[in-house]
Write a protein that holds these residues in place. Structure first.
Motif, PDB file in Angstrom:
ATOM      1  N   SER A  30       0.812  -1.203   0.000  1.00  0.00           N
ATOM      2  CA  SER A  30       0.000   0.000   0.000  1.00  0.00           C
ATOM      3  C   SER A  30       0.855   1.267   0.000  1.00  0.00           C
ATOM      4  O   SER A  30       1.146   1.800  -1.068  1.00  0.00           O
ATOM      5  N   GLN A  31       1.252   1.744   1.171  1.00  0.00           N
ATOM      6  CA  GLN A  31       1.963   3.027   1.230  1.00  0.00           C
ATOM      7  C   GLN A  31       3.278   2.949   0.449  1.00  0.00           C
ATOM      8  O   GLN A  31       3.965   1.933   0.477  1.00  0.00           O
ATOM      9  N   GLY A  32       3.610   4.075  -0.194  1.00  0.00           N
ATOM     10  CA  GLY A  32       4.800   4.102  -1.036  1.00  0.00           C
ATOM     11  C   GLY A  32       6.087   4.221  -0.267  1.00  0.00           C
ATOM     12  O   GLY A  32       6.806   5.204  -0.373  1.00  0.00           O
ATOM     13  N   ASN A 168       2.641   9.023  -9.711  1.00  0.00           N
ATOM     14  CA  ASN A 168       2.033   8.287  -8.605  1.00  0.00           C
ATOM     15  C   ASN A 168       0.565   8.716  -8.612  1.00  0.00           C
ATOM     16  O   ASN A 168       0.286   9.914  -8.531  1.00  0.00           O
ATOM     17  N   TYR A 199      10.204  10.185  -8.764  1.00  0.00           N
ATOM     18  CA  TYR A 199      10.474   8.814  -9.213  1.00  0.00           C
ATOM     19  C   TYR A 199      11.404   8.800 -10.426  1.00  0.00           C
ATOM     20  O   TYR A 199      11.436   7.840 -11.184  1.00  0.00           O
ATOM     21  N   LYS A 230      13.041   8.176  -2.760  1.00  0.00           N
ATOM     22  CA  LYS A 230      12.696   7.012  -3.571  1.00  0.00           C
ATOM     23  C   LYS A 230      13.941   6.389  -4.184  1.00  0.00           C
ATOM     24  O   LYS A 230      14.088   5.173  -4.238  1.00  0.00           O
ATOM     25  N   PHE A 315       4.575   2.120  -8.433  1.00  0.00           N
ATOM     26  CA  PHE A 315       3.174   1.681  -8.417  1.00  0.00           C
ATOM     27  C   PHE A 315       2.625   1.226  -9.756  1.00  0.00           C
ATOM     28  O   PHE A 315       3.134   1.615 -10.807  1.00  0.00           O
ATOM     29  N   ARG A 362      -4.521   0.611  -6.174  1.00  0.00           N
ATOM     30  CA  ARG A 362      -3.117   0.834  -6.461  1.00  0.00           C
ATOM     31  C   ARG A 362      -2.250  -0.202  -5.756  1.00  0.00           C
ATOM     32  O   ARG A 362      -2.415  -0.441  -4.559  1.00  0.00           O
TER      33      ARG A 362
END
Ligand code: GLN
Length: 382
Positions: A30-32, A168, A199, A230, A315, A362
């Motif tokens: 879930s969370q990035g 995202n 990203y 990231k 994602f 997602r």
């Protein structure tokens, strides 16, 4: 009494999903944020930086050698030249950079254009600035936008277009042609472009990242936002940066000085040594994450989803019509409760096309192989 701007403030979808996932012990796709640690060589450099006796406030714009390193990377990689003294600002992550940029460009009553699905903090920043956010939909199946829809969204009150490339939550990477359309429109209507490129180093299938500021016509009107989080799997350190022409840098610094003033000195010093190694390091990291993307694309299709192949970011999104007729929120809850797998519902990333978002969840594939395999077990155990 509290202010109007915080009335009806909703909890972010990430907190909602994290709380539910913890309750049901669900695997978090879930969370990035990676569930694996920051690379050891990065940790070594950071540890060393805390021993240098430089533990007090950094200058407002950032530690000089870090700003120099940022400038060097852009000029070496993209032939983009940002003066480290007048065109670079270090912020507390890209989220502060977005906030500073929106506050710096939009007055109350102005309009800000974003492409949806959008990262949710854009809406929060617009709300704090008192401006109206308008969304231009990236249409399924491949998240493309229509030039006419973009142009129709513009009014005399429009101040800026905010883009996120790679995007995202969709994983879309904008083509040169699409960025050129944005340049034509920004020039025609004299708009600033705020470009969130956190990203940058996660782009797959042999594609190359194209900085928005490198598109002809955009070099003098773009605020480029980037982050170390990231690229180096260090989302908890919150070191982001803004590169922009002098007049825009002065404007974002006028906000930044009253938000955080300055950010963590030793970690900035460390990143002046770490950032120059981004290319060398991220080539292998990206290859590994591309494998995990492929694994999760293949497995999620096997579970009954229809995933949309992403070209970048952490994602991808998938429709789930074959599995359930529920909304994205309900199906997210059901998967956490019954399958112990946490995904992010997409409707919070939409303003206009909420119905499109309600069909999407997602997935985050920047997770350990063990977590991805556990998710596979949980989804296929019945
Ligand atoms: N950028 C990350 C994501 O999209 C984390 C967002 C957050 O927790 N606020 O998942």
């Amino acid at each position: 009494m509290t202010a109007e701007r915080v009335a009806n403030s909703e909890t972010t979808i990430f907190t909602v999903v994290n709380t539910l996932a913890a309750k049901y012990n669900a695997v978090g796709l879930s969370q990035g944020a990676p569930d694996f640690d920051t690379p050891a060589w990065v940790l070594d450099i950071v540890r060393e930086a805390f021993t240098l006796g430089r533990n007090q406030y950094a200058p407002l714009s950032g530690v000089p050698e870090f700003r120099q390193a940022i400038s060097d990377v852009y000029s070496r990689k993209y032939d983009l030249h940002f003066n480290p003294n007048t065109q670079i600002t270090v912020t507390s992550g890209a989220t502060e950079a977005i906030f500073d940029s929106v506050m710096a460009v939009c007055d109350p009553g102005d309009e800000l254009i974003v492409f949806e699905p959008f990262f949710d903090s854009y809406a929060g920043s617009a709300k704090m600035a008192g401006c109206r956010m308008k969304a231009v939909t990236l249409h399924l199946p491949d998240f493309t936008f229509d030039r006419k829809e973009l142009e129709n969204a513009i009014t005399p009150k429009t101040k800026a277009i905010l883009i996120n490339n790679p995007n995202n939550p969709s994983g879309k990477v904008y083509s040169r042609e699409e960025l050129t359309v944005i340049s034509e429109i920004a020039n025609k209507y004299d708009l600033t472009v705020i470009s969130d490129e956190v990203y940058e180093n996660l782009v797959f299938d042999g594609l190359k990242h194209i900085p928005t500021a490198s598109i002809p016509g955009l070099e003098n009107r773009t605020i480029t936002i980037n982050s170390t989080a990231k690229t180096f799997s260090a989302t908890g350190w919150k070191i982001g940066y803004i590169c922009a022409p002098e007049y825009l840098t002065a404007a974002v610094q006028a906000v930044h000085q009253w938000v955080t003033f300055a950010v963590n000195t030793p970690i900035q010093i460390a990143f002046s040594k770490i950032l120059p190694q981004a290319d060398r390091y991220s080539a292998d990291f990206c290859t590994e994450m591309e494998k995990r993307r492929n694994y999760l694309l293949e497995r999620s299709a096997n579970w009954g989803f229809d995933p949309i192949r992403p070209s970048g970011s952490y994602f991808f999104m998938a429709t789930f019509g074959k599995l359930s007729a529920s909304s994205d929120m309900d199906f997210m809850e059901q998967l956490i409760r019954e399958r112990h797998v946490a995904l992010i519902p997409a409707s919070p990333f939409y303003l206009n096309a909420k119905d499109e978002g309600q069909k999407l969840l997602r997935f985050n594939f920047v997770k350990s192989m063990a977590a991805l395999e556990q998710a596979d077990k949980n989804m296929t155990m019945f």
